[in-house]
Design an enzyme around this catalytic site. Sequence first.
Site, PDB file in Angstrom:
ATOM      1  CG  MET A 143      -1.957  -1.012   1.140  1.00 56.84           C
ATOM      2  SD  MET A 143      -3.151  -0.979   2.561  1.00 56.84           S
ATOM      3  CE  MET A 143      -4.028   0.282   2.516  1.00 56.84           C
ATOM      4  CG  HIS A 144       0.358   3.438   2.631  1.00 59.67           C
ATOM      5  ND1 HIS A 144      -0.984   3.843   2.703  1.00 59.67           N
ATOM      6  CD2 HIS A 144       0.629   2.364   3.507  1.00 59.67           C
ATOM      7  CE1 HIS A 144      -1.557   2.941   3.561  1.00 59.67           C
ATOM      8  NE2 HIS A 144      -0.599   2.278   4.150  1.00 59.67           N
TER       9      HIS A 144
ATOM     10  CG  ASP B 285      -0.261  -5.184   1.704  1.00 55.61           C
ATOM     11  OD1 ASP B 285      -1.086  -4.382   2.204  1.00 55.61           O
ATOM     12  OD2 ASP B 285       0.896  -5.088   1.654  1.00 55.61           O
TER      13      ASP B 285
END
Length: 498
Positions: free
Chosen positions: A81-82, A240
Amino acid sequence: MKYVIGIDLGTSSVKALLVNELGEVSLEVSKPYPLYHPKPGYSEQSPEDWVKQTKEALAELIERFDGEPGDIAGISFSGQMHGLVLLDEEYEVLRPAILWNDTRTTKQCEEIYETAGKERILSITKNPALEGFTLPKLLWVKEHEPALFEKAAVFMLPKDYVRFKMTGTIHSEYSDAAGTLLLDVPNKKWSKEICGIFGIKESLCPPLLESHGLAGTLTAAFAASTGLSPETKVFAGGADNACGAIGANILAKGATLCSIGTSGVILSYEAEKDLDFGGVVHYFNHGKEDAFYTMGVTLSAGHSLSWFKEQFAKEETMEQLLEGVGDIPPGAHGLLFAPYLTGERTPHPDAMIRASFIGLDATHTRTDLARAVMEGITFSLNESIEIFREKGKEIDTIVSIGGGAKNPAWLQMQADIFQAKVVTLRGEQGPALGAAILAAYGSGIFASLEECAKVFTSYKDEYVPNPERSEQYRKLYALYQKVYPQTRELCKGLMEFR
């Protein structure tokens, strides 16, 4: 027989999983790629490394597959992520991707609160401004690389970039977008208000799909390079943690997941879009349509144990290190460990706090210390469970995955500390399996995500709380909770001596 492929784009490697319609894993291939730290606190990767290794993983998978490429009904994704990937108008990458574990953006997080106000950010995004999120990264690039920022036409998250290179189409999806600090999480749309406040062009935000939504089919070039059929359908996928939840059948009220990898996660299903946890835990869109999940994070969960092994049992296996921990009583003969090796996230978003052993004396053995490390990790995860319970959530069964599910003594410890039944999965495959479930549902092999998850997942072992040990742990947990406030200022003071 129909097949699907789940691709998990992790921080250190990409994993491709081939699963048949009975939920049986036929093949698995993993390919590594490097991580770069050009400066302290920086963490970057080359998006082209992701694409190259994903392509190689798929090519190997197809080479080993004894069926026909046309038997593969669909592909979907799980991804770290991110991370920030910036593309120009020609859809070329402008700079290395800035990852979730990059901590250069503390100043930008402070500015986000100063400019928009913490309460307003929380009301829209349901999450606090943390260094790992995407908006702070965009603001860092805007401040430190303004010419490059002006060239940016769209930002992408890691798995979405790989999917773009496979299909030629640009999309994101809700579970990953929820970790950008730019999504109106309850209303499932990019926030015009946040974009306007921070000077982010709305056109930078990619179109949004459901996780099981069709993003396209493979380009002729990508299909030819892997041996896949160009007719293969490609679905959006999920973050995820969302895919890990799907792969563990966390798809209904009351379902809760404990995942212990490098970091540790307690994740619980939510049907409500307007619960308020005040930013103490994360609140993200699920990979299941119109569902959500709450999540607490321990930054150094499995990392604490791997660090301990590296320092005190480098030549031994993890099994050898943990031999005998089940014979040590709760409390490790009067020893506590706080797992703050790299700071903490939940419920203490503190980058400066550091780990400690409390109560260490000359009678303690290495096995005592190992037991204390395991207990400290589990105490930290229990803080998230307690936050959920304080909000009225009922948590009676927890699915345990990752490293914490590989040791029977640790699983019993989780049941005793969490005061809940703990179960393990048969044939655990993590987020890659969740991605495969999304592909199977999106392809129409199953009528619902839940129907597919029941076929693809099953439980193996069960651990129930021991009343006597649970009571001992209740008292020890109260002592553990005193460690953070007592050591916070001390750790900050020690930083100048590093």
